[in-house]
Design an enzyme around this catalytic site. Structure first.
Site, PDB file in Angstrom:
ATOM      1  N   GLU A 152       0.880  -1.180   0.000  1.00 53.89           N
ATOM      2  CA  GLU A 152       0.000   0.000   0.000  1.00 53.89           C
ATOM      3  C   GLU A 152       0.912   1.223   0.000  1.00 53.89           C
ATOM      4  O   GLU A 152       1.420   1.632   1.048  1.00 53.89           O
ATOM      5  CB  GLU A 152      -0.902   0.010   1.245  1.00 53.89           C
ATOM      6  CG  GLU A 152      -1.916  -1.118   1.304  1.00 53.89           C
ATOM      7  CD  GLU A 152      -3.090  -0.944   0.347  1.00 53.89           C
ATOM      8  OE1 GLU A 152      -3.148   0.102  -0.326  1.00 53.89           O
ATOM      9  OE2 GLU A 152      -3.927  -1.848   0.284  1.00 53.89           O
ATOM     10  N   CYS A 205      -2.498   8.934   2.406  1.00 51.99           N
ATOM     11  CA  CYS A 205      -2.188   8.405   1.071  1.00 51.99           C
ATOM     12  C   CYS A 205      -3.315   8.761   0.102  1.00 51.99           C
ATOM     13  O   CYS A 205      -3.109   8.824  -1.106  1.00 51.99           O
ATOM     14  CB  CYS A 205      -1.936   6.908   1.111  1.00 51.99           C
ATOM     15  SG  CYS A 205      -3.156   6.008   2.055  1.00 51.99           S
TER      16      CYS A 205
END
Length: 438
Positions: free
Chosen positions: A213, A247
């Site tokens: 990720e 993110c």
């Protein structure tokens, strides 16, 4: 130290033998108890997240709530994971797909979500029958220790080893050891694309499994028919929330040329109303950056944006007060493919860009290396389905009339391309934590 790491891996591997023998629904019941134990301490844990990471208190609490919610999700899942029984072509035979735990799951998490990301991984990994070895960010180790102690107590109260969920605090040497260690049956890594690439190569070299990720360079696209009452708070929340250190933070805002000036003016006005202050103060919407390095990166990016032809219409400076505070920043006038626009700076800088046509702006959304989250604002149903379709957004998360940040635990979370291709939490992401036997 590496000696501590060695001892911890051995203990976790031993503990796995006990955990793997426990029926999945019983494992689910223990995960439910972990969720309850976290619920009881949610405010103090949220406070600790806020203290160490710098995000506002309500976001710290929200992050622990995500872990609690994933525990609830995992409880149901513990009674549902399974594979099909398929028609065999051989008489008197059965053809079954059986799912088994991979064994030991290494989980490396980042400073920006020091609790939730571990929760997404560990709750699902545990009901699948795996032991976990967690390495949190070195700058948020207190919260890692606190969460691990809560989990260990629940495990031990259920007469199983606390080492089922082990923790190592350390720097890059420990992360490298985990990536290279054949005993890590899956390595889940959350962090920058640069470090993620190194991790992926180390894990691949030993034919290990990784779940990545990594970075995002997320865009919001606003068409001329959009509801601006939705757009302004959404863009603000997505760009300024967590001081731009998600993110899923919106870093690019594409505005149709016919509404560009109006939206920029309204957004600058909204930015001016953002309450900046102590993250523990309930009135604060926006706290400090995590480190001094982040402040330097912010200033460097603002400077580059100016050199490449951008105009700072709001913010752009360090705030004169104790702590790593910078002004939330809006930059206009850059081309869609300016090098700084294609760089993910983990700070609250929003690049506002003009477009004319749907086709070009969909292509611009997709032209960056990362593919995490994306969003359009429109009322055109045909356009919405084109956006969701094969020639629309190439991201793992594709939003309509909501911001890029914020994810639901029921859907698989993750992204394409340089975001790493991993998926965590909902849907069928449990399969990543198991191996299939046919």
């Amino acid at each position: 130290s590496l000696e501590d790491y060695e001892e911890t891996v051995k203990k976790a591997k031993e503990a796995w033998k006990v955990w793997a023998d426990i029926p999945a629904p019983k494992r689910g019941e223990i995960v439910r108890q972990i969720g309850d134990a976290l619920r009881q301490k949610i405010k103090v844990l949220g406070s600790l997240v806020s203290l160490e990471m710098g995000k506002i208190f309500v976001e710290g609490v929200g992050e622990v709530q995500e872990y609690v919610d994933v525990c609830d999700y995992a409880v149901g899942l513990s009674r549902m994971i399974g594979g099909p029984i398929l028609p065999s072509e051989r008489p008197g035979h059965a053809l079954i797909e059986q799912w088994n735990p991979v064994g030991l799951v290494g989980i490396i998490t980042a400073f920006n979500f020091p609790v939730a990301v571990y929760g997404w991984n560990s709750a699902i990994a545990m009901i699948c029958g795996n032991a976990c070895l967690w390495k949190g960010a070195p700058t948020t180790s207190l919260i890692s220790v606190a969460v691990t102690k809560i989990i260990a107590k629940v495990l031990e109260d259920n007469k199983v080893p606390g080492a089922i969920c082990s923790l190592v605090c350390g720097g890059a040497d420990i992360g490298t050891a985990m990536a290279r260690d054949e005993r890590m049956d899956l390595l889940s890594f959350t962090g920058s694309t640069k470090v993620g690439k190194q991790v992926a190569l180390m894990v691949q070299e030993r034919f290990g499994r990784s779940l990545l990720e990594l970075g995002g360079n997320n865009a919001i696209i606003v068409f001329e028919d959009a509801d601006l009452n939705l757009v302004i708070p959404s863009a603000l929340f997505a760009a300024v929330g967590t001081a731009g250190q998600r993110c899923t933070t919106a870093r690019r805002l594409f505005l149709h040329e016919s509404i560009h000036d109006e939206v920029v003016a309204k957004l600058a006005k909204a930015y001016a109303q953002v309450r900046i202050g102590d993250p523990w103060d309930s009135d604060t919407l926006y706290g400090p950056l995590h480190t001094k390095e982040a402040v330097k990166m912010f200033l460097g990016a603002v400077e580059q944006a100016k050199q490449q032809g951008g105009s700072v219409v709001y913010g752009g400076k360090v705030i004169n007060r104790p702590g790593n505070y910078v002004e939330p920043t809006i930059v206009t006038g850059l081309p869609h493919n300016a090098p700084i626009v294609h760089t993910e700076t983990f700070a609250p800088i929003l690049y506002v860009l003009k477009f004319k046509e749907e086709e070009e702006v969909f292509a611009w959304n997709n032209e960056v290396k990362q593919g995490l989250s994306s969003s359009i604002f429109t009322k055109d149903l045909g356009r919405i389905f084109r956006w969701l379709g094969p020639k629309g957004s190439d991201c793992g998360i594709v939003n309509v009339n909501i911001p890029t940040s914020g994810a639901e635990i029921g859907g698989a979370f993750g992204g394409e391309k340089h975001t790493g291709g991993g998926r965590e939490s909902g849907s069928d992401s449990w399969k990543l934590y198991m191996r299939r036997s046919t």
